[in-house]
Design a protein around this motif. Structure first.
Motif, PDB file in Angstrom:
ATOM      1  N   ARG A  98       0.848  -1.202   0.000  1.00 24.37           N
ATOM      2  CA  ARG A  98       0.000   0.000   0.000  1.00 24.37           C
ATOM      3  C   ARG A  98       0.885   1.255   0.000  1.00 24.37           C
ATOM      4  N   TYR A  99       0.279   2.362  -0.447  1.00 23.63           N
ATOM      5  CA  TYR A  99       1.047   3.596  -0.650  1.00 23.63           C
ATOM      6  C   TYR A  99       0.564   4.669   0.326  1.00 23.63           C
ATOM      7  N   PHE A 100       1.532   5.321   0.952  1.00 18.88           N
ATOM      8  CA  PHE A 100       1.245   6.330   1.969  1.00 18.88           C
ATOM      9  C   PHE A 100       0.698   7.615   1.337  1.00 18.88           C
ATOM     10  N   VAL A 101      -0.366   8.128   1.930  1.00 15.77           N
ATOM     11  CA  VAL A 101      -0.924   9.417   1.496  1.00 15.77           C
ATOM     12  C   VAL A 101      -0.914  10.336   2.715  1.00 15.77           C
ATOM     13  N   LYS A 102      -0.182  11.422   2.610  1.00 11.06           N
ATOM     14  CA  LYS A 102       0.050  12.311   3.760  1.00 11.06           C
ATOM     15  C   LYS A 102      -1.279  12.864   4.290  1.00 11.06           C
ATOM     16  N   PRO A 103      -1.520  12.733   5.594  1.00  5.37           N
ATOM     17  CA  PRO A 103      -2.787  13.239   6.140  1.00  5.37           C
ATOM     18  C   PRO A 103      -2.693  14.730   6.489  1.00  5.37           C
ATOM     19  N   HIS A 104      -3.830  15.336   6.697  1.00  6.50           N
ATOM     20  CA  HIS A 104      -3.893  16.695   7.238  1.00  6.50           C
ATOM     21  C   HIS A 104      -3.325  16.645   8.662  1.00  6.50           C
ATOM     22  N   CYS A 229      -3.676   5.025   3.661  1.00 13.67           N
ATOM     23  CA  CYS A 229      -3.070   4.180   2.631  1.00 13.67           C
ATOM     24  C   CYS A 229      -3.960   4.044   1.406  1.00 13.67           C
ATOM     25  N   ALA A 230      -3.312   4.079   0.231  1.00 15.92           N
ATOM     26  CA  ALA A 230      -4.003   3.809  -1.038  1.00 15.92           C
ATOM     27  C   ALA A 230      -3.479   2.489  -1.586  1.00 15.92           C
ATOM     28  N   ASP A 231      -4.338   1.800  -2.325  1.00 12.97           N
ATOM     29  CA  ASP A 231      -3.927   0.508  -2.902  1.00 12.97           C
ATOM     30  C   ASP A 231      -3.018   0.686  -4.113  1.00 12.97           C
ATOM     31  N   ASP A 232      -3.137   1.848  -4.765  1.00 19.28           N
ATOM     32  CA  ASP A 232      -2.333   2.086  -5.971  1.00 19.28           C
ATOM     33  C   ASP A 232      -1.462   3.313  -5.769  1.00 19.28           C
ATOM     34  N   ILE A 233      -0.382   3.343  -6.521  1.00 23.68           N
ATOM     35  CA  ILE A 233       0.608   4.411  -6.305  1.00 23.68           C
ATOM     36  C   ILE A 233       0.006   5.805  -6.507  1.00 23.68           C
ATOM     37  N   GLY A 235      -3.324   6.361  -6.273  1.00 21.70           N
ATOM     38  CA  GLY A 235      -4.685   6.320  -5.746  1.00 21.70           C
ATOM     39  C   GLY A 235      -4.873   7.132  -4.472  1.00 21.70           C
ATOM     40  N   SER A 236      -6.095   7.062  -3.938  1.00 17.95           N
ATOM     41  CA  SER A 236      -6.432   7.750  -2.681  1.00 17.95           C
ATOM     42  C   SER A 236      -6.943   6.718  -1.694  1.00 17.95           C
ATOM     43  N   PRO A 237      -6.830   7.007  -0.405  1.00 16.24           N
ATOM     44  CA  PRO A 237      -7.404   6.092   0.597  1.00 16.24           C
ATOM     45  C   PRO A 237      -8.914   5.986   0.418  1.00 16.24           C
ATOM     46  N   ASN A 238      -9.453   4.838   0.834  1.00 16.99           N
ATOM     47  CA  ASN A 238     -10.898   4.632   0.731  1.00 16.99           C
ATOM     48  C   ASN A 238     -11.485   4.356   2.111  1.00 16.99           C
TER      49      ASN A 238
END
Ligand code: A3P
Ligand code: MG
Length: 423
Positions: A98-104, A229-233, A235-238
């Protein structure tokens, strides 16, 4: 690596200069009792060195014995990875990465969301032992064996120890643990020691008697992962999806602790997918949740207890950072913070009588030496069970052809057929 996780050059024998076995104590063995228990040995220089004629029976966990130079710990190298799907099936690939997406910075994530209706919980009564790692080894043995020297004394796999990262984390934190003991089963097979955890009675009891609040709080950490976390590089979290704790992406790393060549695997939460990200394992990010810190006492407890476990878990595989979510009592994440593993020893330095990375690593190293001294019979049907309870020494018992055996026939046979090619 040094205690901060930086690459360092150690003088060739900085570890070996320390007398081996000095923390072991030999005791007389009553032949009626296989298991030998012993209280802490005296801690002055009076005990005789252990000779091969009097095998050591117990290992002390007293912190003071391990306050020595930091042992040589090689930068861990990722040698592979594997995935477990939503039904806990093994795949020899990175499909669950999974790919990290920086949170607020102040995200207000609701960690309770989905607990009742969008949660598939792994059955923690099913004991998988080392099976997934063994499957990975069989599928990748040519990679491992290609680096093995022809010397007949080398283990067939080219490593001394195979285990889970989580078992090593328990060893690292043992000198500071006052609540939970452990049981570790060890088997020597083709020159490699396999170490697999056995659930203690106390842990089984706690597992069977969790409160509803505790059960729910165990979900919160996984829900936090879903928000980040997103499943794709790209992508966005769901956050409206299902949390399924069967799913896992595991890294397999190789490293060396003093003279112990280690191969271990650990679950990785996500990776930095950015174009500047370093190679694995340096691109990996560990995600954690913890209670919001409002008082100096809470900060001190966080440093003393949480950071010890967090440091040990990530330092071992060379994961350089943690993204922590701080939650209020209702499970709302009110803040996030990035913690560099290399900075943890600075964060804790103002705590009085705090834990020390060198004690953790030296104890782990001495424990592995102890196991390698004790377990001499190369036989997949023999298990040495190492047992530890807080404020006690580590002791062991020997078991032949019992339910403690954990190397499955498919692995034993698979290894035999792979290493004896027809003439
Ligand atoms: P937290 O880390 O936020 O507590 P890990 O952090 O090792 O990736 O584990 C993910 C989550 O699994 C944890 O999130 C926690 O929710 C749950 N978990 C892991 N080990 C646990 C344990 N020993 N007891 C309770 N929950 C645990
Ligand atoms: Mg985590």
């Amino acid at each position: 690596m040094d205690q901060h996780g930086r690459k360092v050059h150690h003088p060739p024998s900085s570890y070996q200069n320390h007398k081996r076995n000095k923390d072991y104590e030999s005791v007389s063995v009553n032949p009626e009792h296989k298991r030998v228990r012993q209280s802490h040995p005296p801690h002055h220089g009076g005990s005789p060195p252990v000779s091969s004629a009097s095998p050591c029976r117990a290992l002390s966990t007293r912190r003071q014995l391990y306050e020595k130079d930091f042992p040589v710990y090689k930068q861990p190298v990722e040698v592979g990875s594997f995935s477990l799907d939503g039904e806990r099936r093994f795949f020899n690939d990175a499909r669950q990465m999974r790919y990290f997406v920086k949170p607020h910075p102040r995200p207000n994530f609701d960690l309770r969301d989905g607990y009742k209706d969008r949660f598939v919980k792994r059955d923690d009564g099913v004991k998988e032992k080392l099976d997934h790692i063994l499957r990975w080894i069989l599928a990748n043995r040519s990679k491992l064996q290609s680096s093995v020297s022809a010397a007949s004394s080398s283990p067939a796999l080219g490593v001394d120890i195979v285990t889970w990262r989580g078992h090593l984390t328990k060893l690292l934190t043992t000198p500071y643990e006052t609540q939970e003991g452990w049981l570790l089963a060890a088997t020597l097979f083709r020159g490699t020691l396999y170490i697999s955890e056995v659930e203690t009675e106390a842990s089984r009891h706690d597992r069977d008697n969790r409160t509803e609040r505790h059960e729910e709080m165990m979900y919160w950490g996984y829900k936090f992962e879903q928000y980040l976390c997103a499943d794709d590089i790209k992508g966005s979290p769901n956050p409206v999806g299902v949390v399924n704790t069967n799913e896992a992406f595991c890294t397999v790393v190789q490293t060396k602790l003093a003279d112990h060549k280690l191969l271990f695997s650990g679950e990785v939460d996500c990776r930095d997918g950015g174009p500047e990200a370093p190679a694995a394992p340096a691109c990996y990010i560990e995600l954690k949740t913890s209670a919001e810190i409002c008082t100096p006492k809470q900060r001190s407890n966080f440093h003393r207890f949480k950071l010890l476990k967090w440091w040990a878990q990530s330092f071992l595989p060379g994961v350089p950072r943690i993204v922590a979510g701080f939650r209020d009592p209702d499970g709302l994440v009110v803040g996030t913070e990035t913690i560099q593993i290399s900075k943890i020893s600075h964060l804790i330095k103002n705590e009085y009588n705090c834990w020390k990375p060198t004690v953790c690593m030296n104890f782990c190293c001495e424990f592995l030496s102890f196991v390698r001294t004790v377990v001499r019979e190369d036989n997949p049907r023999v298990v040495h069970l190492f047992s530890w309870d807080p404020h006690q020494d580590v002791t062991y018992s020997v078991h032949r052809d019992t339910t403690y055996c954990f190397l499955p026939p498919w692995y034993v046979e698979g290894m035999a057929s792979s290493s004896n090619p027809p003439h």
